[in-house]
Motif scaffolding. Structure first.
Motif, short mmCIF file in Angstrom:
data_model
loop_
_atom_site.label_atom_id
_atom_site.label_comp_id
_atom_site.label_asym_id
_atom_site.label_seq_id
_atom_site.Cartn_x
_atom_site.Cartn_y
_atom_site.Cartn_z
N LYS A 231 2.48 29.97 -53.96
CA LYS A 231 2.53 30.57 -55.30
C LYS A 231 1.80 29.72 -56.33
N SER A 232 2.08 28.44 -56.33
CA SER A 232 1.45 27.54 -57.30
C SER A 232 -0.05 27.41 -57.03
N SER A 233 -0.43 27.47 -55.76
CA SER A 233 -1.86 27.44 -55.41
C SER A 233 -2.56 28.69 -55.97
N LEU A 234 -1.85 29.83 -55.93
CA LEU A 234 -2.42 31.07 -56.48
C LEU A 234 -2.60 30.95 -57.99
N LEU A 235 -1.60 30.40 -58.68
CA LEU A 235 -1.72 30.20 -60.12
C LEU A 235 -2.92 29.31 -60.44
N ASN A 236 -3.04 28.21 -59.74
CA ASN A 236 -4.17 27.30 -59.96
C ASN A 236 -5.50 27.97 -59.67
N LEU A 237 -5.52 28.84 -58.65
CA LEU A 237 -6.74 29.56 -58.30
C LEU A 237 -7.17 30.49 -59.44
N PHE A 238 -6.21 31.20 -60.03
CA PHE A 238 -6.50 32.08 -61.16
C PHE A 238 -7.04 31.29 -62.36
N LEU A 239 -6.41 30.15 -62.63
CA LEU A 239 -6.75 29.37 -63.83
C LEU A 239 -8.04 28.57 -63.66
N GLY A 240 -8.37 28.21 -62.44
CA GLY A 240 -9.56 27.40 -62.20
C GLY A 240 -9.31 25.91 -62.38
N PHE A 241 -8.05 25.52 -62.52
CA PHE A 241 -7.71 24.09 -62.61
C PHE A 241 -6.27 23.92 -62.13
N VAL A 348 -5.97 36.21 -47.73
CA VAL A 348 -6.78 35.18 -48.38
C VAL A 348 -6.22 33.80 -48.07
N SER A 349 -6.99 32.80 -48.44
CA SER A 349 -6.48 31.44 -48.50
C SER A 349 -6.61 30.98 -49.93
N CYS A 350 -5.49 30.67 -50.56
CA CYS A 350 -5.51 30.28 -51.97
C CYS A 350 -6.16 28.92 -52.17
N LEU A 351 -6.48 28.23 -51.08
CA LEU A 351 -7.21 26.97 -51.19
C LEU A 351 -8.71 27.20 -51.25
N ASP A 352 -9.13 28.44 -50.98
CA ASP A 352 -10.55 28.82 -51.00
C ASP A 352 -10.89 29.42 -52.36
N GLU A 353 -11.70 28.75 -53.15
CA GLU A 353 -12.02 29.23 -54.51
C GLU A 353 -12.68 30.60 -54.50
N SER A 354 -13.39 30.95 -53.43
CA SER A 354 -14.06 32.24 -53.37
C SER A 354 -13.08 33.40 -53.30
N ALA A 355 -11.81 33.11 -52.97
CA ALA A 355 -10.80 34.17 -52.88
C ALA A 355 -10.41 34.72 -54.25
N ALA A 356 -10.69 33.97 -55.29
CA ALA A 356 -10.27 34.38 -56.64
C ALA A 356 -10.84 35.73 -57.03
N ASP A 357 -12.12 35.97 -56.72
CA ASP A 357 -12.76 37.22 -57.12
C ASP A 357 -12.11 38.43 -56.45
N SER A 358 -11.82 38.32 -55.15
CA SER A 358 -11.22 39.45 -54.44
C SER A 358 -9.81 39.73 -54.93
N ILE A 359 -9.05 38.67 -55.27
CA ILE A 359 -7.70 38.87 -55.79
C ILE A 359 -7.75 39.49 -57.19
N ARG A 360 -8.67 39.03 -58.01
CA ARG A 360 -8.82 39.59 -59.35
C ARG A 360 -9.18 41.08 -59.28
N GLU A 361 -10.08 41.42 -58.36
CA GLU A 361 -10.50 42.82 -58.22
C GLU A 361 -9.33 43.69 -57.79
N LEU A 362 -8.54 43.19 -56.83
CA LEU A 362 -7.36 43.94 -56.38
C LEU A 362 -6.36 44.10 -57.51
N LEU A 363 -6.14 43.04 -58.27
CA LEU A 363 -5.20 43.08 -59.39
C LEU A 363 -5.66 44.08 -60.45
N TYR A 364 -6.95 44.08 -60.73
CA TYR A 364 -7.48 45.02 -61.74
C TYR A 364 -7.33 46.46 -61.28
N ARG A 365 -7.57 46.71 -59.99
CA ARG A 365 -7.42 48.08 -59.46
C ARG A 365 -5.98 48.54 -59.59
N GLU A 366 -5.04 47.65 -59.33
CA GLU A 366 -3.63 48.01 -59.42
C GLU A 366 -3.25 48.33 -60.87
#
Length: 447
Positions: A231-241, A348-366
């Motif tokens: 969960k915390s890794s996902l938050l950090n992934l969204f924020l970029g830090f 996804v792997s929340c340790l992979d920075e490239s996953a942020a775009d796919s999660i953002r897109e899914l979130l926006y669609r929802e």
């Protein structure tokens, strides 16, 4: 509202290059004449800046300023308004304001300039509310919605709705009160047609309430999951830090962490929570209790699942049935447990920075499942508008039921008046005298 002259600091608190002291009221020019050393107010050119100095009550110079004069009624408040631009230090700005107050102005109350603008007919209530919406906008989309409301887009829609109600009510009441004038009442079919049009307009505006709440407050999105699910890794992934501490030890997050992100113009309030399980110790139990509390209030849930673990740990998490859920199968870099075969969640792997775009897109669609928030017209009512328009819709439905049941025109007219009053509350117009004006002007009563 009094005829006093008020003054306040109109710029944000703190240090800056410049600050602004605003004065409004019938004595604004006389007050400034006492403290401003430059051109006399008789020589001020409206909406032009005039250089001079502000002196205190003892004649000591406080600061050099630029004075701008906005004569009534062509000002924000509709009164004489003067703005003094001074240096932006905390002390000097307060000294300029104190000099103005000592010269006879009164301290303005919170929102009093906008209140005077409303009472003087410069803005309606929706525009007054839009001022604060614009100031507090969290994204460009929210700012654009506030700007449209400030320009009167919502106010015009409400005004058109009022006019339709005034016309329908006036016609019905004219038939009731002045039968000798041979006024032909609308047929039942015609009245139903009018009522349907008004109801459709009310429902259309009410449908924007959720959009308005999101733009003003942000969508409350809670990240939940079992301990160490990511969960915390996902938050950090969204924020970029790295905002939250991440550690292999389960139960690292003990309290909720909230951050705001901008998702294609939509403000999202991301809330990271403690992992939900049987707590080990009082501190962790309190963290889990707060997680469950946030979960109950969530508008959207991001359920983070450790796809390398079995389903048993996720089954412990109870999410309210009415809450929308986005399933995120984390740790795709590890072998997946067979329990998650065929699961519709995003892997996804929340340790992979490239996953942020796919999660953002899914979130926006929802979030946009019921229609995209960005649109040609960003009309978005707030909770006060929703309450008033909801009352109006109830009155219209009651009037329609009365008409269908063959009730007398007098009872139907009462419901129409109630609807008109509720709609008028949105923009601050509840003057029923308009109905009489419409009656006399349209039907030539007493000709």
């Amino acid at each position: 509202m009094t005829n006093s002259t008020i003054a306040a600091i109109a710029s944000p608190p703190g240090m800056g290059a410049v600050a602004l002291v605003r004065i409004s009221g019938p004595e604004a020019a006389k007050v400034c004449d006492k403290v401003f050393r430059g051109k006399s107010h008789r020589d001020w050119i409206p909406r032009h800046q005039h250089f001079g100095s502000v002196l205190d009550s003892k004649g000591a110079k406080v600061d050099d300023v630029l004075l701008t004069y906005f004569p009534s009624p062509a000002s924000f408040t509709g009164e004489d308004v003067i703005e003094l631009g001074c240096h932006g230090g905390v002390v000097v700005t307060k000294q300029v304001l104190n000099a103005v107050l000592e010269a006879g102005a009164e301290p303005a109350e919170a929102g009093e300039f906008s209140q005077r603008a409303f009472f003087n007919g410069r803005i309606d209530l929706t525009q007054a509310e839009a001022i604060m919406d614009l100031i507090s906008a969290k994204t460009e989309l929210a700012a654009r919605a506030a700007q449209e409301q400030l320009e009167g887009v919502l106010g015009k829609q409400i005004e058109n709705l009022r006019e339709a109600l005034v016309s329908a009510t006036a016609h019905l009441e004219a038939y009731i009160d002045f039968p000798e004038e041979d006024i032909t009442p609308d047929s039942a079919d015609k009245l139903f047609e009018r009522f349907d049009t008004i109801e459709a307009s009310l429902k259309s505006l009410l449908s924007t309430a959720d959009q308005g709440k999101i733009l003003r407050e942000g969508l409350k999105t809670v990240i939940v999951g079992a301990p160490n699910a990511g969960k915390s890794s996902l938050l950090n992934l969204f924020l970029g830090f790295d905002r939250a501490i991440v550690n292999e030890q389960a139960g690292t997050t003990r309290d909720t962490i909230e951050e705001l992100i901008n998702l294609n113009g939509i403000p999202i309030r991301l809330i990271d929570t403690a992992g939900i399980r049987e707590g080990e110790g009082e501190i962790e139990k309190e963290g889990i209790r707060r997680s469950q509390q946030e979960l109950e209030l969530a508008e959207l849930v991001l359920l983070v699942i450790d796809s390398s673990e079995s389903r048993d740990r996720v089954n412990e998490i109870e999410i309210p049935k009415s809450t929308r859920v986005v399933r995120i199968l984390n740790k795709s870099d590890l072998p997946s447990h067979r329990d998650w075969k065929g699961d519709p969640g995003i892997r996804v792997s929340c340790l992979d920075e490239s996953a942020a775009d796919s999660i953002r897109e899914l979130l926006y669609r929802e979030i946009s499942a019921n229609g995209p928030i960005e649109s040609a017209s960003l009309t978005a009512i707030n909770s006060r508008h929703q309450f008033c328009l909801g009352k109006a819709l109830q009155s219209m439905e009651k009037a329609k039921l009365g008409l269908e049941a063959g009730e007398s025109a007098e009872f139907v007219a009462i419901d129409l008046r109630d609807a008109l009053g509720s709609v008028g509350e949105v923009i601050g117009k509840t003057d029923i005298e308009e109905i009489l004006g419409e009656i006399f002007s349209t039907f030539c009563i007493g000709k």
